[in-house]
Design a protein around this motif. Structure first.
Motif, PDB file in Angstrom:
ATOM      1  N   SER A 208      -9.296   6.798   0.743  1.00 51.61           N
ATOM      2  CA  SER A 208      -9.749   6.474  -0.617  1.00 51.61           C
ATOM      3  C   SER A 208     -11.130   7.068  -0.861  1.00 51.61           C
ATOM      4  CB  SER A 208      -9.753   4.964  -0.850  1.00 51.61           C
ATOM      5  OG  SER A 208     -10.596   4.305   0.071  1.00 51.61           O
ATOM      6  N   GLY A 209     -11.937   7.144   0.190  1.00 52.25           N
ATOM      7  CA  GLY A 209     -13.253   7.783   0.067  1.00 52.25           C
ATOM      8  C   GLY A 209     -13.153   9.270  -0.205  1.00 52.25           C
ATOM      9  N   ASP A 213      -5.453   8.500  -4.470  1.00 56.86           N
ATOM     10  CA  ASP A 213      -5.206   7.764  -5.710  1.00 56.86           C
ATOM     11  C   ASP A 213      -4.410   6.485  -5.495  1.00 56.86           C
ATOM     12  OD1 ASP A 213      -6.218   9.758  -7.782  1.00 56.86           O
ATOM     13  OD2 ASP A 213      -4.793  11.008  -6.664  1.00 56.86           O
ATOM     14  N   GLY A 214      -3.464   6.524  -4.555  1.00 59.62           N
ATOM     15  CA  GLY A 214      -2.592   5.371  -4.423  1.00 59.62           C
ATOM     16  C   GLY A 214      -1.938   5.252  -3.069  1.00 59.62           C
ATOM     17  N   ILE A 227       5.267  -6.037   1.476  1.00 56.39           N
ATOM     18  CA  ILE A 227       4.899  -5.698   0.096  1.00 56.39           C
ATOM     19  C   ILE A 227       3.664  -6.487  -0.325  1.00 56.39           C
ATOM     20  CG2 ILE A 227       5.634  -5.894  -2.318  1.00 56.39           C
ATOM     21  CD1 ILE A 227       8.509  -5.291  -1.294  1.00 56.39           C
ATOM     22  N   THR A 228       3.638  -7.755   0.021  1.00 58.20           N
ATOM     23  CA  THR A 228       2.476  -8.596  -0.303  1.00 58.20           C
ATOM     24  C   THR A 228       1.212  -8.069   0.373  1.00 58.20           C
ATOM     25  OG1 THR A 228       3.876 -10.555  -0.573  1.00 58.20           O
ATOM     26  CG2 THR A 228       1.527 -10.935  -0.156  1.00 58.20           C
ATOM     27  N   LEU A 229       1.340  -7.706   1.655  1.00 57.24           N
ATOM     28  CA  LEU A 229       0.190  -7.223   2.425  1.00 57.24           C
ATOM     29  C   LEU A 229      -0.368  -5.925   1.836  1.00 57.24           C
ATOM     30  CD1 LEU A 229      -1.668  -7.376   4.914  1.00 57.24           C
ATOM     31  CD2 LEU A 229       0.111  -6.153   6.204  1.00 57.24           C
ATOM     32  N   VAL A 230       0.511  -4.936   1.616  1.00 61.58           N
ATOM     33  CA  VAL A 230       0.044  -3.646   1.103  1.00 61.58           C
ATOM     34  C   VAL A 230      -0.484  -3.797  -0.322  1.00 61.58           C
ATOM     35  CG1 VAL A 230       0.642  -1.241   0.658  1.00 61.58           C
ATOM     36  CG2 VAL A 230       1.648  -2.415   2.616  1.00 61.58           C
ATOM     37  N   LYS A 235      -5.620  -3.640  -3.950  1.00 64.28           N
ATOM     38  CA  LYS A 235      -6.721  -4.278  -4.695  1.00 64.28           C
ATOM     39  C   LYS A 235      -8.039  -4.095  -3.948  1.00 64.28           C
ATOM     40  CE  LYS A 235      -3.413  -7.703  -6.180  1.00 64.28           C
ATOM     41  NZ  LYS A 235      -2.886  -8.996  -5.782  1.00 64.28           N
ATOM     42  N   GLU A 236      -7.975  -4.257  -2.632  1.00 63.77           N
ATOM     43  CA  GLU A 236      -9.186  -4.156  -1.817  1.00 63.77           C
ATOM     44  C   GLU A 236      -9.818  -2.766  -1.896  1.00 63.77           C
ATOM     45  OE1 GLU A 236     -10.391  -4.866   2.870  1.00 63.77           O
ATOM     46  OE2 GLU A 236      -8.560  -5.781   2.077  1.00 63.77           O
TER      47      GLU A 236
END
Length: 278
Positions: A208-209, A213-214, A227-230, A235-236
């Motif tokens: 991300s640095g 993008d995603g 799915i919940t974890l990723v 968001k983080e």
């Protein structure tokens, strides 16, 4: 709307032609579909012709191998301009490495008593690109191993006879190729690398640095917990969420195009700025 943004044809290590993959996506009810072959965009013209006939929105994509911390990761480029010179030059560099790697793998397998490995593997690969998957299919077909899993364990990793280290472009360079071609750079299947969750988070931080993008939040093999974890990681690290089955069409592969769990509704998606979708 049914969206699937990670799929393969026989231009890399898939089974079907680009036309066949697009027709299957339409049959499975996809509205938006991406063809993302490994290190090549050669199948996209054929795929686009079929998508136009099928009234299916095709996203031009590519899955590019990249080095991070001496490990290979995969970065998907979505919405790329296939005529972009920077992207074409980078992919050509990877294709040349793949050819050299195939020759080296074949020599290693020959030393282990598997003769004619390159020619036999070329007969399986429908187009010019030879991948490790093609070698694995050849070894199963020849009766050397009973299944793909045992092939990689016995022959194609580390210091095994057909193990050849990958030296792809670094992750920041790969991301720059995708951006030069106007695409979004997305980390593929983040939980499929042999890393602890802590290490995956470090990977996401570094990528991300460098402009990632995603990340693929939903894949063809994701559990609800994954799915919940990723989703939390997106968001983080302020990343967009993507979704893709990673369909290849291999015998025994349970993954089906377009048959994916729902994207968490709170996520910012990689397609949120695609105005033609709204």
């Amino acid at each position: 709307m049914k969206i699937d943004l990670h799929n393969h044809s026989y231009y890399s290590d898939g089974v079907l032609s680009p036309s066949e993959v697009v027709r299957l996506a339409k049959k499975e009810g996809c509205d938006v579909f991406a063809l993302t072959d490994h290190d090549t965009i050669d199948g996209l013209i054929e795929a686009q012709q079929q998508a136009d006939e099928s009234d299916l929105k095709l996203i031009h994509g590519v899955e590019i191998s990249a080095m991070w911390s001496n490990m290979t990761v995969h970065i998907v480029g979505l919405g790329v301009d296939i005529n972009n010179e920077t992207l074409q030059t980078g992919l050509k560099q990877h294709q040349e490495f793949r050819q050299a790697r195939a020759e080296k793998m074949a020599r290693g397998l020959g030393g282990a008593g598997v003769f004619g490995a390159l020619e036999k593997t070329q007969a399986i690969a429908k187009k010019g690109m030879i991948t490790r998957t093609h070698f694995a299919q050849m070894l199963v077909q020849e009766g050397v191993c009973k299944d793909m899993k045992s092939v990689f364990k016995r022959f194609l990793t580390g210091k095994k006879p057909g193990g050849v280290g990958g030296k792809w472009a670094e992750f920041d360079e790969v991301i720059s190729w995708i951006h030069a071609a106007g695409g979004k750079a997305v980390l593929a299947h983040p939980l499929r690398y042999r890393m602890t969750n802590t290490k995956v988070k470090r990977l996401l931080s570094h990528l991300s640095g460098a402009g990632l993008d995603g990340v693929e939040v939903v894949t063809g093999s994701s559990s609800a917990d994954e799915i919940t974890l990723v989703s939390q990681w997106t968001k983080e690290f302020d990343l967009l969420s993507s979704i893709g089955s990673d369909y290849h069409g291999w015998s025994g592969q349970r993954v089906r195009i377009g048959h994916l769990q729902d994207m968490p509704k709170v996520n910012k998606t990689v397609w949120q700025d695609w105005s033609w979708l709204n």
